[in-house]
Design a protein around this motif. Sequence first.
Motif, short mmCIF file in Angstrom:
data_model
loop_
_atom_site.label_atom_id
_atom_site.label_comp_id
_atom_site.label_asym_id
_atom_site.label_seq_id
_atom_site.Cartn_x
_atom_site.Cartn_y
_atom_site.Cartn_z
N ASP A 38 3.98 14.63 1.69
CA ASP A 38 4.35 14.26 0.32
C ASP A 38 5.84 13.94 0.30
O ASP A 38 6.67 14.74 -0.15
CB ASP A 38 4.01 15.39 -0.64
CG ASP A 38 4.20 15.02 -2.09
OD1 ASP A 38 4.71 13.90 -2.38
OD2 ASP A 38 3.85 15.85 -2.95
N SER A 40 7.64 11.71 -1.36
CA SER A 40 8.32 11.50 -2.65
C SER A 40 8.73 12.84 -3.26
O SER A 40 9.84 12.97 -3.79
CB SER A 40 7.47 10.68 -3.61
OG SER A 40 6.27 11.36 -3.92
N THR A 41 7.86 13.84 -3.18
CA THR A 41 8.21 15.17 -3.67
C THR A 41 9.34 15.76 -2.84
O THR A 41 10.29 16.33 -3.37
CB THR A 41 7.00 16.11 -3.65
OG1 THR A 41 6.03 15.60 -4.56
CG2 THR A 41 7.37 17.54 -4.03
N GLU A 43 11.66 14.19 -1.19
CA GLU A 43 12.91 13.52 -1.51
C GLU A 43 13.49 14.02 -2.82
O GLU A 43 14.69 14.30 -2.91
CB GLU A 43 12.70 12.00 -1.57
CG GLU A 43 13.98 11.25 -1.81
CD GLU A 43 13.82 9.74 -1.69
OE1 GLU A 43 14.80 9.04 -2.02
OE2 GLU A 43 12.76 9.26 -1.28
N ARG A 44 12.66 14.16 -3.85
CA ARG A 44 13.15 14.67 -5.14
C ARG A 44 13.77 16.06 -4.98
O ARG A 44 14.84 16.33 -5.52
CB ARG A 44 12.02 14.71 -6.17
CG ARG A 44 11.69 13.39 -6.80
CD ARG A 44 10.79 13.53 -8.01
NE ARG A 44 9.61 14.36 -7.78
CZ ARG A 44 8.47 13.92 -7.25
NH1 ARG A 44 8.35 12.65 -6.89
NH2 ARG A 44 7.44 14.73 -7.10
N TYR A 67 13.97 9.51 4.79
CA TYR A 67 14.40 8.12 4.82
C TYR A 67 13.81 7.39 6.03
O TYR A 67 13.35 6.26 5.92
CB TYR A 67 15.93 8.03 4.85
CG TYR A 67 16.61 8.38 3.56
CD1 TYR A 67 15.93 8.41 2.34
CD2 TYR A 67 17.96 8.68 3.54
CE1 TYR A 67 16.57 8.73 1.17
CE2 TYR A 67 18.62 8.99 2.36
CZ TYR A 67 17.91 9.01 1.17
OH TYR A 67 18.56 9.31 0.01
N THR A 70 10.19 6.61 5.60
CA THR A 70 9.90 5.64 4.54
C THR A 70 10.61 4.31 4.80
O THR A 70 10.79 3.51 3.88
CB THR A 70 10.28 6.20 3.15
OG1 THR A 70 11.66 6.57 3.15
CG2 THR A 70 9.42 7.39 2.78
#
Length: 119
Positions: A38, A40-41, A43-44, A67, A70
């Motif tokens: 996950d 995106s989680t 990264e946040r 990074y 992705t």
Amino acid sequence: MRKTVLFVLATLGAATPALANPSASVDRTGYRAIAAGDLSTAERRIVAERRIFPQRPELMLNLASVYHRTGREPEARALYAAVLDRPAVAMDLPSGAVISSHDLANRALGQRAPQIATR
């Protein structure tokens, strides 16, 4: 200062994620989210934690890993370089060996694969 680090075996070119304090209930470093895929989680969480602790090498390494995974290689390389610009931090491996944050960053830069670490 020493950080305890556990390495999880990597597959298919993914680097070895590192986790310190695996019993911690809050994943402030994004390790669990990265391990679960996950990104995106992860990264946040890492970005939020870096607002408080911008120079923690495990956060820089984890965000660089996100990074890299992705497709943002220039951003990943910049973070690995930032780790190298800071003083090296000793990290304990489960085997009892000690490795520095610089070694992790250099390995990532050399193999172009992400290294992630947490406290």
